[in-house]
Scaffold this motif. Structure first.
Motif, PDB file in Angstrom:
ATOM      1  N   GLY A  99      -3.272  68.730  24.988  1.00 16.43           N
ATOM      2  CA  GLY A  99      -2.357  69.374  24.041  1.00 16.43           C
ATOM      3  C   GLY A  99      -1.646  68.335  23.282  1.00 16.43           C
ATOM      4  N   GLY A 113      -2.953  66.435  20.935  1.00 11.83           N
ATOM      5  CA  GLY A 113      -3.240  66.551  19.442  1.00 11.83           C
ATOM      6  C   GLY A 113      -4.572  65.598  19.097  1.00 11.83           C
ATOM      7  N   LYS A 114      -4.909  65.333  20.290  1.00 13.93           N
ATOM      8  CA  LYS A 114      -6.191  64.301  20.317  1.00 13.93           C
ATOM      9  C   LYS A 114      -7.362  64.845  19.282  1.00 13.93           C
ATOM     10  CE  LYS A 114      -6.900  63.352  24.321  1.00 13.93           C
ATOM     11  NZ  LYS A 114      -7.893  64.804  24.465  1.00 13.93           N
ATOM     12  N   THR A 115      -7.863  66.070  19.574  1.00 11.47           N
ATOM     13  CA  THR A 115      -8.978  66.552  18.799  1.00 11.47           C
ATOM     14  C   THR A 115      -8.622  66.622  17.380  1.00 11.47           C
ATOM     15  OG1 THR A 115      -9.754  67.759  20.951  1.00 11.47           O
ATOM     16  CG2 THR A 115     -10.626  68.339  18.821  1.00 11.47           C
ATOM     17  N   THR A 116      -7.433  67.202  17.075  1.00  6.91           N
ATOM     18  CA  THR A 116      -6.975  67.562  15.830  1.00  6.91           C
ATOM     19  C   THR A 116      -7.058  65.944  15.208  1.00  6.91           C
ATOM     20  OG1 THR A 116      -5.621  69.120  16.470  1.00  6.91           O
ATOM     21  CG2 THR A 116      -5.183  68.497  14.142  1.00  6.91           C
ATOM     22  N   LYS A 148      -8.550  64.091  11.682  1.00  9.65           N
ATOM     23  CA  LYS A 148      -7.666  63.630  10.601  1.00  9.65           C
ATOM     24  C   LYS A 148      -8.289  62.087  10.493  1.00  9.65           C
ATOM     25  CE  LYS A 148      -3.232  65.932  11.854  1.00  9.65           C
ATOM     26  NZ  LYS A 148      -2.023  65.902  12.226  1.00  9.65           N
ATOM     27  N   GLN A 160     -14.361  72.910  19.029  1.00 13.89           N
ATOM     28  CA  GLN A 160     -13.177  72.721  18.443  1.00 13.89           C
ATOM     29  C   GLN A 160     -13.433  71.462  17.425  1.00 13.89           C
ATOM     30  OE1 GLN A 160      -9.721  71.860  20.382  1.00 13.89           O
ATOM     31  NE2 GLN A 160      -8.384  71.488  18.638  1.00 13.89           N
ATOM     32  N   LYS A 220       2.673  65.390  15.837  1.00 17.84           N
ATOM     33  CA  LYS A 220       3.778  66.415  15.577  1.00 17.84           C
ATOM     34  C   LYS A 220       5.248  65.786  15.445  1.00 17.84           C
ATOM     35  CE  LYS A 220       1.226  68.640  19.230  1.00 17.84           C
ATOM     36  NZ  LYS A 220       1.118  69.463  20.286  1.00 17.84           N
ATOM     37  N   ASP A 255       6.315  66.138  12.435  1.00 21.03           N
ATOM     38  CA  ASP A 255       6.760  67.134  11.700  1.00 21.03           C
ATOM     39  C   ASP A 255       7.954  67.960  12.590  1.00 21.03           C
ATOM     40  OD1 ASP A 255       4.276  67.557  12.757  1.00 21.03           O
ATOM     41  OD2 ASP A 255       4.625  69.556  11.776  1.00 21.03           O
ATOM     42  N   GLY A 266       1.119  61.839  12.917  1.00 23.05           N
ATOM     43  CA  GLY A 266       0.704  63.070  12.577  1.00 23.05           C
ATOM     44  C   GLY A 266       1.721  64.079  12.241  1.00 23.05           C
ATOM     45  N   GLY A 277       1.584  67.345  11.047  1.00 23.48           N
ATOM     46  CA  GLY A 277       1.235  68.882  10.476  1.00 23.48           C
ATOM     47  C   GLY A 277      -0.096  69.253  11.197  1.00 23.48           C
ATOM     48  N   GLU A 278      -0.625  70.414  11.247  1.00 20.87           N
ATOM     49  CA  GLU A 278      -1.841  70.778  11.800  1.00 20.87           C
ATOM     50  C   GLU A 278      -2.940  70.561  11.011  1.00 20.87           C
ATOM     51  OE1 GLU A 278      -1.241  74.113  14.823  1.00 20.87           O
ATOM     52  OE2 GLU A 278      -0.093  74.839  13.096  1.00 20.87           O
TER      53      GLU A 278
HETATM   54  P1  GDP Z   1      -5.820  67.998  22.373  1.00 22.33           P
HETATM   55  O1  GDP Z   1      -5.641  69.037  23.669  1.00 22.33           O
HETATM   56  O2  GDP Z   1      -4.991  66.954  22.802  1.00 22.33           O
HETATM   57  O3  GDP Z   1      -6.923  67.835  21.811  1.00 22.33           O
HETATM   58  O4  GDP Z   1      -4.825  68.723  21.309  1.00 22.33           O
HETATM   59  P2  GDP Z   1      -5.365  69.507  19.947  1.00 22.33           P
HETATM   60  O5  GDP Z   1      -5.803  68.540  18.845  1.00 22.33           O
HETATM   61  O6  GDP Z   1      -6.231  70.774  20.436  1.00 22.33           O
HETATM   62  O7  GDP Z   1      -4.052  70.031  19.530  1.00 22.33           O
HETATM   63  C1  GDP Z   1      -2.888  70.862  20.201  1.00 22.33           C
HETATM   64  C2  GDP Z   1      -2.214  71.702  19.264  1.00 22.33           C
HETATM   65  O8  GDP Z   1      -1.175  70.577  18.514  1.00 22.33           O
HETATM   66  C3  GDP Z   1      -2.805  72.508  18.074  1.00 22.33           C
HETATM   67  O9  GDP Z   1      -2.424  73.779  17.971  1.00 22.33           O
HETATM   68  C4  GDP Z   1      -2.555  71.492  16.982  1.00 22.33           C
HETATM   69  O10 GDP Z   1      -3.034  72.124  15.695  1.00 22.33           O
HETATM   70  C5  GDP Z   1      -1.379  70.791  17.078  1.00 22.33           C
HETATM   71  N1  GDP Z   1      -1.392  69.667  16.390  1.00 22.33           N
HETATM   72  C6  GDP Z   1      -1.893  68.458  16.413  1.00 22.33           C
HETATM   73  N2  GDP Z   1      -1.187  67.462  15.615  1.00 22.33           N
HETATM   74  C7  GDP Z   1      -0.212  68.193  15.093  1.00 22.33           C
HETATM   75  C8  GDP Z   1       0.719  67.403  14.278  1.00 22.33           C
HETATM   76  O11 GDP Z   1       0.614  66.511  13.708  1.00 22.33           O
HETATM   77  N3  GDP Z   1       1.763  68.460  13.757  1.00 22.33           N
HETATM   78  C9  GDP Z   1       1.853  69.815  14.169  1.00 22.33           C
HETATM   79  N4  GDP Z   1       2.701  70.456  13.772  1.00 22.33           N
HETATM   80  N5  GDP Z   1       0.907  70.394  15.255  1.00 22.33           N
HETATM   81  C10 GDP Z   1      -0.181  69.309  15.419  1.00 22.33           C
END
Ligand code: GDP
Length: 295
Positions: A110, A112-115, A119, A146, A248, A250, A273, A275-276
């Motif tokens: 959660g 934000g690793k995958t996102t 990026k 994902q 996150k 932002d 990061g 934004g999404e």
């Molecule tokens: P993981 O479990 O670590 O791989 O996390 P995800 O990449 O699935 O991200 C978890 C949530 O955080 C998702 O809804 C993403 O869209 C959101 N997210 C990731 N990076 C950012 C960011 O920089 N800003 C915002 N607002 N949301 C983010």
């Protein structure tokens, strides 16, 4: 980002500038407010203590107090110390080593690793590199899907990980596949857990030993403040990370993690990061961040 801290610091500076000449007492009163503002921003208390002491030492000298613009001098000192606190100079990804190189992304679920992997793929493409995304989280099949989706969105190849494989084998085989596809930079999206646990750390240490990544980046959620700092410290102790990506930002009005991580862990923030979307990644520049805090 940093809205409250910026407002508070600016009101302190306004008072200092308004006074014309400054005494040691004026500086101490101002620094008391700076101290409160930093603690309210959730900066680690030990860091705040040292930070204030460093500023005071520089600010109460005759060259500042007897200068024509003492208030301005104090602001300059705070700016320089904020920059120093966050690591002084920009630290980019470490991509040294024989191609293909690997960058390992670690962090809690959660965060934000995958996102962030997607990026970074966009960022690397812009630098003229050929990234290759590797889903190495076999416990959450959704994580593999994902990353596959994100990869096709940003037009970066994704290794066809099979959830039945072990993560070390995935990373090893991905290296061969990357080479075959002419890619020079692997982005390894490792598994996360809700909490740090021994099994997670052992798996990550195993991947590190097997692939010798050029860089290991912890992705931490800025909105969790001091928790993000503690997480960074734990991951660093086990993995000797190369830096942090603070996601996150932002959504983080306080800024405590951004201000504390380098000073607590000794590891720099390399990106934030904001934004999404897959283009919402910014290089972290301590001096620019300090300027934006001071408005
Ligand atoms: P993981 O479990 O670590 O791989 O996390 P995800 O990449 O699935 O991200 C978890 C949530 O955080 C998702 O809804 C993403 O869209 C959101 N997210 C990731 N990076 C950012 C960011 O920089 N800003 C915002 N607002 N949301 C983010």
């Amino acid at each position: 980002m940093f809205e409250n801290l910026s407002d508070k610091l600016n009101s302190v500076f306004k008072k200092l500038k308004g006074q014309g000449t400054l005494t040691e007492k004026n500086i101490d009163d101002g620094l008391k407010e700076v101290r409160f503002a930093l603690l309210e921003a959730d900066v680690h208390y030990r860091i705040v203590k040292q930070f204030i002491a460093d500023i005071r030492e520089r600010a109460v000298g005759a060259d500042v107090l007897e200068s024509l613009t003492p208030g301005q001098q104090v602001i300059k000192i705070v700016y320089e110390e904020l920059t120093r606190l966050m690591g002084e100079t920009r630290q980019d990804l470490n991509l040294t080593g024989q191609a293909p190189v690997s960058v390992m992304l670690v962090g809690l679920q959660g965060s934000g690793k995958t996102t962030t992997a997607a990026k970074l793929a966009v960022y690397l493409k812009k630098q003229g590199r050929k990234p290759f995304l590797v889903p190495a989280d076999v416990y959450r099949p959704a994580a593999i899907d994902q990353l596959k989706k994100l990869g096709s969105q940003v037009q970066v190849p994704v290794f066809a990980s099979d959830p039945g494989m072990n993560p070390v084998d995935i990373c090893r085989q991905a290296r061969v596949a990357a080479q075959q596809q002419g890619c020079n930079t692997l982005l390894l999206d490792t598994a996360g857990r809700l909490h740090i646990d021994e099994a997670l750390m052992e798996e990550l240490v195993g991947i590190k030993q097997a692939v010798s990544p050029s860089d290991i980046l912890l992705v931490a959620d800025a909105m969790t403040g001091q928790d993000a700092v503690n997480i960074a410290q734990s991951f660093n102790e086990r993995l000797d990370i190369g830096g942090v990506i603070l996601s996150k930002m932002d959504g983080d009005a306080r800024g405590g993690a951004a201000l504390s991580i380098k000073a607590v862990t000794g590891r720099p923030i390399k990106f934030v990061g904001v934004g999404e979307k897959t283009n919402a990644l910014e290089a972290f520049h301590p001096d620019r961040m300090a300027s934006s805090i001071l408005g």
